[in-house]
Design a protein around this motif. Structure first.
Motif, PDB file in Angstrom:
ATOM      1  N   ARG A 208       0.757  -1.121   0.173  1.00 54.48           N
ATOM      2  CA  ARG A 208       0.096   0.350  -0.095  1.00 54.48           C
ATOM      3  C   ARG A 208       0.901   0.946  -0.276  1.00 54.48           C
ATOM      4  N   LEU A 209       2.160   0.897   0.657  1.00 60.32           N
ATOM      5  CA  LEU A 209       2.632   2.450   0.779  1.00 60.32           C
ATOM      6  C   LEU A 209       3.624   2.628  -0.830  1.00 60.32           C
ATOM      7  N   GLU A 210       4.005   1.616  -0.840  1.00 63.51           N
ATOM      8  CA  GLU A 210       4.800   1.389  -2.013  1.00 63.51           C
ATOM      9  C   GLU A 210       4.031   1.811  -3.173  1.00 63.51           C
ATOM     10  N   ASN A 211       3.071   1.835  -3.379  1.00 63.78           N
ATOM     11  CA  ASN A 211       1.802   1.835  -4.700  1.00 63.78           C
ATOM     12  C   ASN A 211       1.388   3.352  -4.217  1.00 63.78           C
ATOM     13  N   ASN A 212       0.676   3.679  -3.024  1.00 60.99           N
ATOM     14  CA  ASN A 212      -0.078   4.752  -3.083  1.00 60.99           C
ATOM     15  C   ASN A 212       1.107   6.086  -2.304  1.00 60.99           C
ATOM     16  N   PRO A 213       0.289   7.627  -2.570  1.00 62.11           N
ATOM     17  CA  PRO A 213       1.168   8.095  -1.845  1.00 62.11           C
ATOM     18  C   PRO A 213       0.561   8.970  -0.134  1.00 62.11           C
ATOM     19  N   TYR A 214       1.167   8.263   0.423  1.00 65.22           N
ATOM     20  CA  TYR A 214       1.510   8.626   1.497  1.00 65.22           C
ATOM     21  C   TYR A 214       2.324   9.297   2.265  1.00 65.22           C
ATOM     22  N   LEU A 215       1.851  10.397   3.404  1.00 70.38           N
ATOM     23  CA  LEU A 215       2.604  11.063   4.016  1.00 70.38           C
ATOM     24  C   LEU A 215       2.977  10.177   5.299  1.00 70.38           C
ATOM     25  N   LEU A 216       3.782   9.411   6.245  1.00 73.17           N
ATOM     26  CA  LEU A 216       3.773   8.629   6.799  1.00 73.17           C
ATOM     27  C   LEU A 216       4.687   9.348   8.554  1.00 73.17           C
ATOM     28  N   VAL A 217       4.009   9.818   9.862  1.00 72.79           N
ATOM     29  CA  VAL A 217       5.114  10.533  10.354  1.00 72.79           C
ATOM     30  C   VAL A 217       4.813   9.764  11.434  1.00 72.79           C
ATOM     31  N   LEU A 243      11.259  -0.874   2.374  1.00 73.35           N
ATOM     32  CA  LEU A 243      11.081   1.365   1.611  1.00 73.35           C
ATOM     33  C   LEU A 243      12.186   1.523   1.041  1.00 73.35           C
ATOM     34  N   LEU A 244      13.252   1.660   1.173  1.00 66.00           N
ATOM     35  CA  LEU A 244      14.516   1.731   0.445  1.00 66.00           C
ATOM     36  C   LEU A 244      14.522   1.344  -0.576  1.00 66.00           C
ATOM     37  N   SER A 245      14.524  -0.513  -0.620  1.00 66.28           N
ATOM     38  CA  SER A 245      15.266  -0.900  -1.363  1.00 66.28           C
ATOM     39  C   SER A 245      14.584  -1.339  -2.625  1.00 66.28           C
ATOM     40  N   ALA A 246      12.990  -0.758  -2.517  1.00 67.12           N
ATOM     41  CA  ALA A 246      12.147  -1.341  -3.005  1.00 67.12           C
ATOM     42  C   ALA A 246      12.121  -0.018  -4.534  1.00 67.12           C
ATOM     43  N   ASN A 247      12.074  -0.723  -5.784  1.00 67.21           N
ATOM     44  CA  ASN A 247      13.040  -0.212  -7.173  1.00 67.21           C
ATOM     45  C   ASN A 247      11.824   1.062  -7.080  1.00 67.21           C
ATOM     46  N   SER A 248      11.269   1.282  -6.406  1.00 71.76           N
ATOM     47  CA  SER A 248       9.798   2.679  -6.336  1.00 71.76           C
ATOM     48  C   SER A 248       9.341   2.856  -5.338  1.00 71.76           C
ATOM     49  N   CYS A 249       8.389   4.122  -4.856  1.00 72.20           N
ATOM     50  CA  CYS A 249       7.877   3.698  -3.358  1.00 72.20           C
ATOM     51  C   CYS A 249       7.213   5.150  -3.231  1.00 72.20           C
ATOM     52  N   LYS A 250       5.904   5.586  -3.590  1.00 73.81           N
ATOM     53  CA  LYS A 250       4.965   6.631  -4.100  1.00 73.81           C
ATOM     54  C   LYS A 250       4.889   7.709  -2.727  1.00 73.81           C
TER      55      LYS A 250
END
Length: 482
Positions: A208-217, A243-250
């Motif tokens: 979900r975090l990888e494919n959607n633009p969330y701001l997590l604090v 999340l840091l090693s993924a090809n992309s993360c929104k």
């Protein structure tokens, strides 16, 4: 939901999402004291107000308040369960805020925020670019949470949904519980089996975090770390690594922590483009003066060479621009008996500042050839700030004893609560309502309590971690008769 969970849940709902667990221990333990009784009485009133129940006849000083609380909560539990009004969801154990409205979190941004404009611009650019994880580090009171709030306010236009987790408030900090909460508040439906499957939750949340633009604090990350800096739950390490090693993360993640997690540092070092650590220090000279000015002090100008400006500069330098230290000092200057007179305050307490200045000189002499100089300075500053707060407490006890009493007994609340909970600490004194407000205003004026508006638009009060730590120490001493 069983009986024990119901007790916690019902109290959380009324007591603004949670009451410090020590309060529950005292309520259901064996120790009795007038102050605890008054606290329980306040809780009873709050709980019955929640259900619009009449409680005046139930709160009888001749009856045991603990037994009343047990019996009538049991009655409420049975009636609410029979009526089908008790949910089996336990999501409220976390202080997370989710929204698809850009203005929902504006209250988290302090309108009196001062300085650090260059750092803000730099970090906004990083998070708007490739940086996926930003961690803000620094000693307590340095302004990490306020800084994260400012970044959040600036970034909301780019992230339709934002989530905030504050680990300072909660005991259940395992990865599965947090992931389940984020998912359910994002519209996902989880079965009881799903909630107990850490691997499933891990796959679900990172996707979900990888494919959607969330701001997590994530605030106060240090509370989920072991003493050696590693995570208590290995899934947190897996989470950040993925999340840091993924090809992309929104999505983007902003973290605050007093400590830099070693595992996270090692992971981040492998992906420097996607990770950044920003150590926060105190205000610089210009920001210190702006801070004092915004607090209502007459700072003068460089051209008039006023004594007031010189003294404020020395105070700011002595505490290295530490925001919390400057705030409590400002609170003293603007309060009785100085009422804004910087010169009068300096004449009275200059020796305290000079003592700190002398300590700084000695520390510098010791550290000139020491590789650990930064750590030593940080430790020294932390000690200086705590001593500064201790002096404020002692002066408060002498000047306004009732305010001191309210402050230390209000420290049992680790979460933001309403004014009435602070008023309950003075119940035994028989003060009129206007006198209680006068006492509370003393704490406000001296910046010993902070004000906030929560997501339900409720006006709440809280104590900064460092203030509360000192207050709890004083409370413990008072109970021990010291």
């Amino acid at each position: 939901m069983d009986w024990a969970e119901f007790i916690k849940e019902i109290a959380r709902q009324k007591l603004h999402k949670e009451v410090h667990r020590l309060t529950f221990i005292e309520i259901f333990g064996d120790n009795e004291s007038p102050t605890i009784d008054k606290t329980i009485e306040g809780h009873l009133k709050g709980i019955y107000a929640l259900f619009e129940a009449e409680c005046s006849a139930l709160i009888n000083p001749k009856r045991g308040k603990k037994e009343i609380l047990r019996k009538h909560l049991q009655t409420l539990y049975a009636s609410q369960k029979d009526a089908g009004e008790i949910s089996d969801r336990s999501d409220s154990i976390f202080s997370l805020n989710t929204s698809n409205k850009q203005d929902t979190h504006t209250q988290e941004y302090d309108p009196n925020f001062v300085g650090r404009e260059s750092a803000i611009a730099t970090l906004i650019a990083k998070l708007s670019g490739d940086c996926r994880v930003l961690i803000l580090t620094g000693i307590t009171g340095i302004g990490k949470t306020a800084f994260a709030g400012r970044l959040t306010a600036e970034l909301l236009r780019n992230f339709p949904e934002s989530i905030k987790i504050n680990f300072d408030h909660y005991q259940d900090t395992d990865f599965a519980s947090v992931a389940a909460f984020i998912l359910t508040n994002s519209g996902e439906i989880l079965t009881p089996e799903d909630r107990n499957d850490s691997q499933l939750l891990f796959n679900w949340i990172v996707t979900r975090l990888e494919n959607n633009p969330y701001l997590l604090v994530i605030d106060s990350l240090e509370f989920i770390l072991k003493g050696n800096g590693d995570f208590h739950d290995e899934y947190w390490e897996k989470f950040f690594n993925y999340l840091l090693s993924a090809n992309s993360c929104k999505s983007r993640i902003i973290i605050t922590s007093q400590d830099l997690p070693q595992e996270l540092y090692i992971i981040g070092s492998r992906y420097p483009t996607y990770w950044h650590c920003e150590p926060l220090k105190g205000f610089n000279d210009i920001e210190q003066l702006e801070f004092f000015k915004q607090a209502g002090l007459n700072i003068g100008t460089d051209s008039d060479k006023s004594d007031s400006r010189t003294y404020l500069k020395r105070i700011g330098a002595a505490y290295e621009g530490h925001p919390l230290a400057l705030r409590v000092i400002t609170g003293e200057i603007t309060s009785h008996p100085f009422y804004g007179s910087i010169v009068a305050y300096w004449k009275k307490y200059r020796h305290e500042v000079e003592k700190v200045e002398q300590s700084q000189k000695e520390e510098k002499a010791k550290s000139d050839h020491d590789e650990m100089r930064l750590d030593r300075y940080t430790s020294s500053l932390q000690m200086a700030v705590k001593k500064r707060v201790e002096k404020t407490f002692k002066r408060l006890a002498n000047d306004v004893p009732n305010a001191y009493f309210m402050l230390i007994f209000g420290s049992v609340y680790s979460y933001p609560v309403g004014e009435n909970f602070y008023f309950n600490t003075l119940e035994t004194l028989g003060l009129e309502e206007e006198d209680k407000y006068a006492v509370l205003n003393t704490l406000r004026d001296r910046y010993l309590i902070e004000e906030m508006i929560d997501d339900n638009d409720d006006y709440l009060l809280r104590q900064h971690n460092l203030i509360r730590t000192v207050a709890l120490e004083h409370l413990k001493k008072s109970k021990n008769g010291k």
